[in-house]
Design a protein around this motif. Structure first.
Motif, PDB file in Angstrom:
ATOM      1  N   GLU A 182      19.451  16.524 -27.407  1.00 10.33           N
ATOM      2  CA  GLU A 182      19.173  17.332 -28.574  1.00 10.33           C
ATOM      3  C   GLU A 182      19.911  18.689 -28.444  1.00 10.33           C
ATOM      4  OE1 GLU A 182      16.091  14.758 -27.662  1.00 10.33           O
ATOM      5  OE2 GLU A 182      17.135  15.904 -26.354  1.00 10.33           O
ATOM      6  N   VAL A 183      20.395  19.322 -27.162  1.00  4.51           N
ATOM      7  CA  VAL A 183      21.251  20.388 -27.009  1.00  4.51           C
ATOM      8  C   VAL A 183      22.604  19.968 -27.454  1.00  4.51           C
ATOM      9  CG1 VAL A 183      22.524  21.886 -25.280  1.00  4.51           C
ATOM     10  CG2 VAL A 183      19.975  21.211 -25.118  1.00  4.51           C
ATOM     11  N   ILE A 184      23.302  18.913 -27.132  1.00  8.04           N
ATOM     12  CA  ILE A 184      24.491  18.401 -27.831  1.00  8.04           C
ATOM     13  C   ILE A 184      24.571  18.512 -29.207  1.00  8.04           C
ATOM     14  CG2 ILE A 184      26.206  16.390 -27.876  1.00  8.04           C
ATOM     15  CD1 ILE A 184      26.394  18.196 -25.339  1.00  8.04           C
ATOM     16  N   THR A 185      23.450  17.664 -29.675  1.00 11.03           N
ATOM     17  CA  THR A 185      23.197  17.544 -31.345  1.00 11.03           C
ATOM     18  C   THR A 185      23.562  19.146 -32.022  1.00 11.03           C
ATOM     19  OG1 THR A 185      21.918  15.753 -31.097  1.00 11.03           O
ATOM     20  CG2 THR A 185      21.904  16.893 -33.309  1.00 11.03           C
ATOM     21  N   ARG A 186      22.690  19.882 -31.439  1.00 12.66           N
ATOM     22  CA  ARG A 186      22.803  21.373 -31.947  1.00 12.66           C
ATOM     23  C   ARG A 186      24.153  22.066 -31.704  1.00 12.66           C
ATOM     24  NH1 ARG A 186      17.928  22.077 -29.069  1.00 12.66           N
ATOM     25  NH2 ARG A 186      18.815  23.559 -27.558  1.00 12.66           N
ATOM     26  N   VAL A 187      24.548  21.929 -30.475  1.00 16.01           N
ATOM     27  CA  VAL A 187      26.139  22.419 -30.437  1.00 16.01           C
ATOM     28  C   VAL A 187      27.071  21.687 -31.417  1.00 16.01           C
ATOM     29  CG1 VAL A 187      28.104  23.025 -28.780  1.00 16.01           C
ATOM     30  CG2 VAL A 187      25.547  23.156 -28.251  1.00 16.01           C
ATOM     31  N   MET A 188      26.876  20.557 -31.655  1.00 22.77           N
ATOM     32  CA  MET A 188      27.603  19.690 -32.281  1.00 22.77           C
ATOM     33  C   MET A 188      27.682  20.094 -33.944  1.00 22.77           C
ATOM     34  SD  MET A 188      29.750  17.414 -31.144  1.00 22.77           S
ATOM     35  CE  MET A 188      30.204  16.482 -32.318  1.00 22.77           C
ATOM     36  N   LYS A 189      26.590  20.364 -34.538  1.00 24.52           N
ATOM     37  CA  LYS A 189      26.244  21.048 -35.710  1.00 24.52           C
ATOM     38  C   LYS A 189      26.824  22.235 -35.859  1.00 24.52           C
ATOM     39  CE  LYS A 189      22.000  18.756 -36.573  1.00 24.52           C
ATOM     40  NZ  LYS A 189      20.470  18.768 -36.883  1.00 24.52           N
ATOM     41  N   LYS A 190      26.848  23.188 -34.911  1.00 20.50           N
ATOM     42  CA  LYS A 190      27.541  24.549 -34.794  1.00 20.50           C
ATOM     43  C   LYS A 190      29.107  24.366 -34.907  1.00 20.50           C
ATOM     44  CE  LYS A 190      27.982  28.825 -32.393  1.00 20.50           C
ATOM     45  NZ  LYS A 190      27.737  29.482 -31.169  1.00 20.50           N
ATOM     46  N   LEU A 191      29.732  23.356 -34.178  1.00 21.25           N
ATOM     47  CA  LEU A 191      31.121  23.144 -34.188  1.00 21.25           C
ATOM     48  C   LEU A 191      31.522  22.404 -35.534  1.00 21.25           C
ATOM     49  CD1 LEU A 191      31.646  21.497 -30.462  1.00 21.25           C
ATOM     50  CD2 LEU A 191      32.101  23.844 -31.280  1.00 21.25           C
ATOM     51  N   GLY A 192      30.625  21.613 -36.092  1.00 23.30           N
ATOM     52  CA  GLY A 192      31.065  21.198 -37.347  1.00 23.30           C
ATOM     53  C   GLY A 192      31.074  22.150 -38.366  1.00 23.30           C
ATOM     54  N   LYS A 193      30.113  23.228 -38.460  1.00 20.72           N
ATOM     55  CA  LYS A 193      30.181  24.141 -39.323  1.00 20.72           C
ATOM     56  C   LYS A 193      31.431  25.248 -39.107  1.00 20.72           C
ATOM     57  CE  LYS A 193      24.941  25.059 -40.091  1.00 20.72           C
ATOM     58  NZ  LYS A 193      23.986  25.704 -39.679  1.00 20.72           N
ATOM     59  N   ASN A 194      31.925  25.332 -38.109  1.00 19.37           N
ATOM     60  CA  ASN A 194      33.018  26.089 -37.601  1.00 19.37           C
ATOM     61  C   ASN A 194      34.320  25.334 -37.751  1.00 19.37           C
ATOM     62  OD1 ASN A 194      31.606  28.212 -36.856  1.00 19.37           O
ATOM     63  ND2 ASN A 194      31.452  27.768 -34.894  1.00 19.37           N
ATOM     64  N   GLN A 195      34.143  23.941 -38.302  1.00 22.33           N
ATOM     65  CA  GLN A 195      35.476  23.007 -38.616  1.00 22.33           C
ATOM     66  C   GLN A 195      36.256  22.734 -37.218  1.00 22.33           C
ATOM     67  OE1 GLN A 195      37.411  24.965 -41.959  1.00 22.33           O
ATOM     68  NE2 GLN A 195      36.048  24.071 -43.349  1.00 22.33           N
ATOM     69  N   LYS A 196      35.601  22.449 -36.131  1.00 21.02           N
ATOM     70  CA  LYS A 196      36.165  22.202 -34.999  1.00 21.02           C
ATOM     71  C   LYS A 196      35.948  20.831 -34.785  1.00 21.02           C
ATOM     72  CE  LYS A 196      35.892  26.654 -32.717  1.00 21.02           C
ATOM     73  NZ  LYS A 196      35.333  27.460 -31.464  1.00 21.02           N
ATOM     74  N   VAL A 197      34.871  20.268 -35.215  1.00 17.55           N
ATOM     75  CA  VAL A 197      34.649  18.611 -35.267  1.00 17.55           C
ATOM     76  C   VAL A 197      34.087  18.184 -36.468  1.00 17.55           C
ATOM     77  CG1 VAL A 197      34.503  18.707 -32.850  1.00 17.55           C
ATOM     78  CG2 VAL A 197      32.414  18.868 -34.221  1.00 17.55           C
ATOM     79  N   GLU A 198      34.193  17.045 -36.843  1.00 20.63           N
ATOM     80  CA  GLU A 198      33.495  16.249 -37.891  1.00 20.63           C
ATOM     81  C   GLU A 198      32.664  15.116 -37.463  1.00 20.63           C
ATOM     82  OE1 GLU A 198      34.699  14.713 -42.462  1.00 20.63           O
ATOM     83  OE2 GLU A 198      36.282  15.397 -41.162  1.00 20.63           O
ATOM     84  N   GLN A 199      31.465  14.954 -37.947  1.00 23.53           N
ATOM     85  CA  GLN A 199      30.997  13.850 -37.546  1.00 23.53           C
ATOM     86  C   GLN A 199      31.162  12.713 -38.757  1.00 23.53           C
ATOM     87  OE1 GLN A 199      28.397  13.715 -34.840  1.00 23.53           O
ATOM     88  NE2 GLN A 199      28.822  11.530 -35.018  1.00 23.53           N
ATOM     89  N   ILE A 200      31.692  11.645 -38.322  1.00 26.32           N
ATOM     90  CA  ILE A 200      31.926  10.512 -39.212  1.00 26.32           C
ATOM     91  C   ILE A 200      31.001   9.225 -38.832  1.00 26.32           C
ATOM     92  CG2 ILE A 200      33.624   9.261 -40.627  1.00 26.32           C
ATOM     93  CD1 ILE A 200      35.974  11.343 -39.818  1.00 26.32           C
ATOM     94  N   GLY A 201      30.061   9.161 -39.593  1.00 28.64           N
ATOM     95  CA  GLY A 201      29.265   8.057 -39.108  1.00 28.64           C
ATOM     96  C   GLY A 201      28.638   8.263 -37.655  1.00 28.64           C
TER      97      GLY A 201
END
Length: 207
Positions: A182-201
């Motif tokens: 759950e913590v990783i999912t939250r951080v990933m969403k933040k990184l996605g908003k900052n355009q550092k990562v992108e979740q593709i499927g």
């Protein structure tokens, strides 16, 4: 294959030692996500990675802690720590990708360390490298926030797999970084908003 690899990666090895390694060692291929050793097992050989990558980690209270990665030309220093005792391993080592290992029997390793200065030098240099890796991991846990640790982890994975598109789940990341999904999912969403990562499927693209 053994001789060409040894002379290319370790040119300082004595010819006699190369001949002995050629004779006593064995080569084994592993699929991705296959265990080299599991915590609690007894170690019988010192591995050298010919091709691929290995993740070394420890477990505490059912939680995994990433220690370091082993790439081509490196041995596993935790295996070396068990060279002179008969204690079970306090770590696990698993392949990240398809890997080929050269396995050196520990009884011969003990002899080579005493007989050949070049071999002892290589092992000590490798010990220093992984000691530095462990210090880096410790500093990350103590000094860095999870966002920085996650970015560093994903970049390292991208380098190992030679691709910025990683087929890795949030749960696997959580296991490696010692936290919850759950913590990783939250951080990933933040990184996605900052355009550092992108979740593709089910894959993660490192930008």
């Amino acid at each position: 294959m053994k001789t060409s690899f040894l002379t290319q990666c370790f040119p300082s090895l004595e010819k006699e030692l190369v001949t002995e390694i050629e004779h006593y060692s064995s080569i084994k291929k592993f699929e991705a996500k296959e265990y080299i050793v599991k915590e609690g097992q007894f170690i019988r050989s010192l591995p050298i990675v010919l091709d691929g990558s290995i993740r070394v980690y420890s477990t505490e209270d059912a939680m995994q802690f990433l220690l370091y990665y082993i790439s081509s030309g490196a041995s596993c220093i935790y295996s070396f720590a068990h060279t002179f005792n008969n204690e079970p391993a306090e770590f696990s080592a698993i392949t990240e990708v398809k890997s080929t290992l050269m396995l050196l029997p520990l009884e011969r390793v003990r002899l080579w360390l005493k007989k050949y200065p070049s071999f002892a030098s290589i092992v000590l240099n490798d010990y220093q490298k992984h000691y530095t890796d462990l210090l880096h991991t410790t500093k990350q846990v103590i000094c860095y926030n999870l966002e920085d640790r996650l970015i560093d982890y994903l970049k390292t994975k991208a380098e190992i797999e030679k691709s910025n598109l990683l087929g890795i789940s949030h749960q696997e990341i959580a296991d490696n970084l010692g936290t919850s999904r759950e913590v990783i999912t939250r951080v990933m969403k933040k990184l996605g908003k900052n355009q550092k990562v992108e979740q593709i499927g089910r894959k993660i693209k490192v930008l």
